[in-house]
Motif scaffolding. Structure first.
Motif, PDB file in Angstrom:
ATOM      1  N   SER A 226       0.792  -1.186   0.076  1.00 18.88           N
ATOM      2  CA  SER A 226       0.218   0.003  -0.097  1.00 18.88           C
ATOM      3  C   SER A 226       0.683   1.250   0.109  1.00 18.88           C
ATOM      4  O   SER A 226       0.614   2.185  -0.837  1.00 18.88           O
ATOM      5  CB  SER A 226      -0.857   0.050   1.114  1.00 18.88           C
ATOM      6  N   ARG A 227       1.919   1.349   0.839  1.00 21.81           N
ATOM      7  CA  ARG A 227       2.682   2.506   0.924  1.00 21.81           C
ATOM      8  C   ARG A 227       3.452   2.772  -0.352  1.00 21.81           C
ATOM      9  O   ARG A 227       3.781   3.727  -0.768  1.00 21.81           O
ATOM     10  CB  ARG A 227       3.718   2.316   2.229  1.00 21.81           C
ATOM     11  N   ALA A 228       3.689   1.757  -0.944  1.00 21.66           N
ATOM     12  CA  ALA A 228       4.362   1.894  -2.389  1.00 21.66           C
ATOM     13  C   ALA A 228       3.553   2.516  -3.575  1.00 21.66           C
ATOM     14  O   ALA A 228       3.852   3.717  -4.043  1.00 21.66           O
ATOM     15  CB  ALA A 228       4.735   0.502  -3.051  1.00 21.66           C
ATOM     16  N   ARG A 229       2.177   2.122  -3.416  1.00 21.98           N
ATOM     17  CA  ARG A 229       1.377   2.424  -4.513  1.00 21.98           C
ATOM     18  C   ARG A 229       0.704   3.828  -4.027  1.00 21.98           C
ATOM     19  O   ARG A 229       0.283   4.775  -5.005  1.00 21.98           O
ATOM     20  CB  ARG A 229       0.249   1.577  -4.779  1.00 21.98           C
ATOM     21  N   ILE A 230       0.653   4.481  -2.690  1.00 20.79           N
ATOM     22  CA  ILE A 230       0.044   5.651  -2.266  1.00 20.79           C
ATOM     23  C   ILE A 230       0.969   6.635  -2.548  1.00 20.79           C
ATOM     24  O   ILE A 230       0.549   7.704  -2.870  1.00 20.79           O
ATOM     25  CB  ILE A 230      -0.076   5.713  -0.721  1.00 20.79           C
ATOM     26  N   ALA A 231       2.529   6.216  -2.583  1.00 22.38           N
ATOM     27  CA  ALA A 231       3.343   7.059  -2.588  1.00 22.38           C
ATOM     28  C   ALA A 231       3.386   7.391  -4.171  1.00 22.38           C
ATOM     29  O   ALA A 231       3.589   8.615  -4.625  1.00 22.38           O
ATOM     30  CB  ALA A 231       4.733   6.521  -2.396  1.00 22.38           C
TER      31      ALA A 231
END
Length: 829
Positions: A226-231
């Motif tokens: 999630s953190r990768a795609r939200i970035a």
């Protein structure tokens, strides 16, 4: 407006046993660049012939990027299992030369509505298979990526669009499912739904490594994927984001909008209008190939933690696609035999129709995003919100971390102050100005809502973050309370006050104290817990304070100091060296300090056990507290010697009589049994616990038509709401909590009657407990004054039960400590 519905019988379903090549998916009358490798040339099978494994999918994307000047590829991190999280940027070669200036202008336009965007490219984020066993999305990504790299005469799309292409939202789940589907495939494909190919073993490929549903994590962002795609999302602020899923095999194809009455009120109407207009492009494309579809039914746009809804509160347009699933290579359905290639072709078609809509609606959608942020700036308050916990810096930090991940500006507290009777302490609290670009997102995160247009929800109806984290919270706070803006958010370092030759005290309030205590016990150091409040050297200590004496330990005084210094630092806690055992209140040598047993914890997993719940518990132990948790599968549980375990956790479950009898004997012999949710029913029916349940009275249902019968029953579901309970802080289950009230998340309708003796109700819902979310009138009457927790002696052991998940989706930090209290202090309850 008339619903989009098409009911042709699908002759294309009958592809069982027939070979399908790449041309089956691709548009007709298009020529392709022969220098671009096809999927088969890299992965060694045709698209749809086998389920693509993530390693092959990733390899093809890398080869494609190397072969095409339309594509660049980046690594953005790794999953828990070490798989790379790739993102492709697909656009014209000319756009690639200026990609950073295009991105910068796109972001600038969201900050300045006077910037002319009429000639700018639109940004479309296309993501596939966030649920790993909904595999047609990622398999379609092979064909879509090839088309975008190799198709000639698509300059109108490439020149006017920046495509952020995420071929697998969930690499670990996709890999797990592809292994299952491929290892169970027959040469003669058998579409019988009873075949093993269509019956995955527990926990299935839907989830990631820790069994999380990642399509619920867009807002909480607790997982690396999630953190990768939200970035990437915030880096680009795409105008459209598509999320390719699957649904039941007997369904056709769904595209948004969903049910209008179930759209979150914070979402602008124009968002839904544009979504509906985009839908006309999908309808046209599906009409052309003769595929059935529907819209404005079944799904909603309420919870902002989903991929189709998160964009809506960020100036984008989120679109959900749901394809009826073959779940393997071909399956019999009410519409005939549904083949895997057919499902892939539908996903491929929706991906291209999205790009067609984006091209034709480009200026309109770009302007909508500008207007969204312009209105956000114009409607923002000149005040701020503040949140914090004066005794728990770590828990507060993790809430601030979510805000920073979403590029929300936060400030430190200039100096300690009191608001509404709560103390907001510098270093333990944060100020969020509401005159900022992302104030709509902030409002959504802290939204409190108890009235709704509709009584049915596809997901939860409340997620209010200050309740989820159990932090003090105030609105309309003067910006004068704000200190400097925080650009580099850091968690407070742990400390030890001084070396002691007598002992050390560790308050139990901080979030990571279980991690520290576990390290202490695993070092074979003795530790005790205070059952009362006291003062030492003028400092006040609450129930649950941990005392580590220096004498008669496996480490000498110097070694112990060094070890505790390291433990405090790594666990972000404060440990205090004391010089005397003489206290104001109970002394350190009092029997009111109880020895803590080193725990050895097991949890039941496998068939009959709720996968999400067990995964969230596993994640809590393993990732948050660095504690070992033995997961015992139900397939061999009855053969395991349980005597080595001090605690056994049973998530929501359906288990057999033999397993129950084994747990019963183990608990009677001194074990601590911790159950969740419907575990309460079999604990009661097997006389392990004495529990009485409350049920709502069935109201008169006259006037309800057959058509609306399911709506009436659905309205009695608590899909996910927040309720307030009173705490008896002297009870070990509540050690570490500073307040007498706590917000609980619940998504069940199991109500346990309170005991007539109040001391047996250490957690009890208030007489008006709803804090946020939906509950029916019938259930609202019943829940008041019931209890979400019970503990009882059973032989020499303890049986403990929670009616609901205290570890919900990894972001319900506020109730995590309850489970840890059962682990360290369960035998004292």
């Amino acid at each position: 407006m008339k619903k989009l519905l098409f009911l042709f019988f699908l002759s294309t379903f009958s592809l069982v046993g027939q070979e399908v090549d790449l041309s089956y998916y691709l548009p007709q009358n298009v020529t392709y660049n022969k220098s671009i490798p096809t999927p088969k040339s890299v992965i060694d099978h045709e698209v749809g012939e086998w389920h693509v494994t993530h390693d092959k999918l990733a390899e093809y994307m890398k080869v494609l990027a190397a072969a095409s000047d339309r594509i660049s590829i980046e690594k953005r991190g790794k999953t828990f299992e070490g798989r790379e999280l790739y993102l492709l940027t697909i656009t014209s070669p000319e756009n690639h030369k200026n990609i950073e200036s295009i991105r910068k202008k796109h972001i600038d336009a969201t900050n300045d509505a006077t910037i002319d965007v009429s000639n700018d490219p639109i940004v479309v984020y296309q993501g596939f298979s966030i649920h790993g066993n909904e595999a047609s999305g990622s398999n379609a990504a092979l064909a879509v990526a090839y088309y975008l790299a190799a198709a000639e005469n698509i300059d109108a799309i490439l020149d006017n669009t920046i495509i952020l292409f995420d071929p697998s939202f969930n690499p670990d789940g996709l890999q797990r499912f592809s292994y299952w589907a491929n290892t169970n495939k027959s040469k003669n494909i058998n579409p019988d739904p009873n075949d093993r190919e269509y019956k995955e073993v527990w926990p299935g490929g839907r989830t990631n490594h820790y069994q999380f549903d990642m399509n619920r994590d867009w807002l909480p962002v607790q997982l690396p994927e999630s953190r990768a795609r939200i970035a990437s999302f915030h880096k680009w602020l795409p105008n459209i984001l598509t999320d390719h899923h699957e649904m039941g095999s007997n369904s056709s194809f769904f595209f948004q909008p969903g049910i209008p009455s179930r759209t979150n009120p914070l979402t602008p109407q124009m968002n839904q209008d544009l979504t509906k207009e985009i839908g006309t492009y999908h309808a046209k494309a599906f009409d052309k190939i003769g595929s059935m579809y529907y819209s404005e039914e079944s799904y909603d746009d309420f919870y902002y933690g989903k991929g189709s809804t998160f964009p809506d509160i960020n100036g984008s347009i989120g679109i959900l696609f749901e394809q009826g699933s073959s779940r393997g290579h071909a399956q019999e359905t009410v519409n005939g035999v549904l083949t895997f290639p057919f499902t892939i072709r539908n996903q491929f078609t929706a991906a291209l129709s999205t790009l067609e809509a984006a091209k034709n609606m480009r200026t309109k959608i770009l302007k909508y995003q500008q207007d969204f942020y312009k209105e956000s700036r114009n409607t923002g308050s000149s005040k701020a919100i503040v949140f914090g916990d004066e005794k728990d810096a770590a828990k507060t930090y993790h809430l601030a971390e979510i805000l920073k991940t979403h590029q929300v500006k936060i400030h430190e507290v200039k100096s300690d102050f009191t608001e509404n009777g709560k103390t907001f302490k510098k270093g333990y609290s944060y100020v969020v100005p509401m005159n900022q670009k992302n104030q709509r997102l902030v409002k959504a995160m802290f939204d409190v809502r108890t009235t709704f247009k509709d009584s049915l929800f596809y997901d939860i109806s409340a997620w209010t973050f200050n309740h989820a984290f159990d932090v003090d919270y105030a609105e309309n706070v003067s910006l004068a309370k704000a200190g400097k803006e925080i650009t580099d958010l850091k968690l407070n370092a742990g400390t030890i006050s001084s070396k002691s030759n007598y002992g050390y005290l560790m308050p139990w309030n901080e979030f990571y104290t279980p991690k520290a205590l576990n390290a202490i016990l695993q070092k074979d150091l003795r530790a005790k817990v205070s059952m009362n409040n006291f003062k030492n050297d003028g400092n006040s200590y609450d129930y649950g304070t941990i005392f580590i004496p220096v004498q008669n330990q496996v480490l000498d005084a110097d070694e112990m100091y060094k070890f505790l210094e390291k433990t405090a630092l790594e666990s972000h806690v404060k440990i205090v060296g004391v010089s005397t055992g003489l206290n104001d209140g109970i002394d350190l040598g009092s029997n009111s300090f109880k020895a803590i047993t080193k725990p050895k914890v097991a949890m039941l997993v496998g068939d009959g056990i709720a996968g999400n719940d067990s995964g969230e518990i596993w994640h809590l132990f393993d990732q948050r507290f660095d504690m070992r948790l033995t997961r015992i599968d139900m397939s061999y549980f009855t053969r395991v010697d349980l005597n080595k375990y001090t605690h056994i956790i049973v998530p929501s479950s359906r288990i057999g009589k033999d397993a129950i009898e084994k747990l019963k004997a183990w608990t009677q012999n001194g074990g601590v049994l911790v159950g969740y949710k419907n575990t309460a029913k079999w604990l009661a029916s097997n006389k392990i616990m004495k529990l009485e349940f409350e049920s709502p009275k069935r109201e008169n249902i006259e006037g309800i038509t057959f058509e609306n019968k399911s709506l009436k029953s659905g309205a009695q579901v608590i899909g996910g709401a927040i309720f307030e309970a009173n705490l008896d802080r002297s009870h070990p289950i509540n050690f570490g909590y500073k307040d007498n009230k706590l917000a609980f998340f619940r998504n069940s309708t199991m109500f346990i009657k309170a005991d007539k003796d109040s001391y047996n109700n250490p957690i009890q819902y208030t007489s008006n407990p709803l804090l946020s979310g939906y509950i029916s009138k019938e259930n609202a009457k019943v829940i008041k004054n019931t209890v979400p927790f019970k503990v009882q002696r059973f032989g020499r052991g303890r049986a403990i039960v929670f009616t609901d998940n205290t570890n919900f989706r990894a972001f319900w930090f506020g109730t995590n400590k309850l489970l840890m209290n059962t682990i360290f202090f369960g035998d004292k309850m």
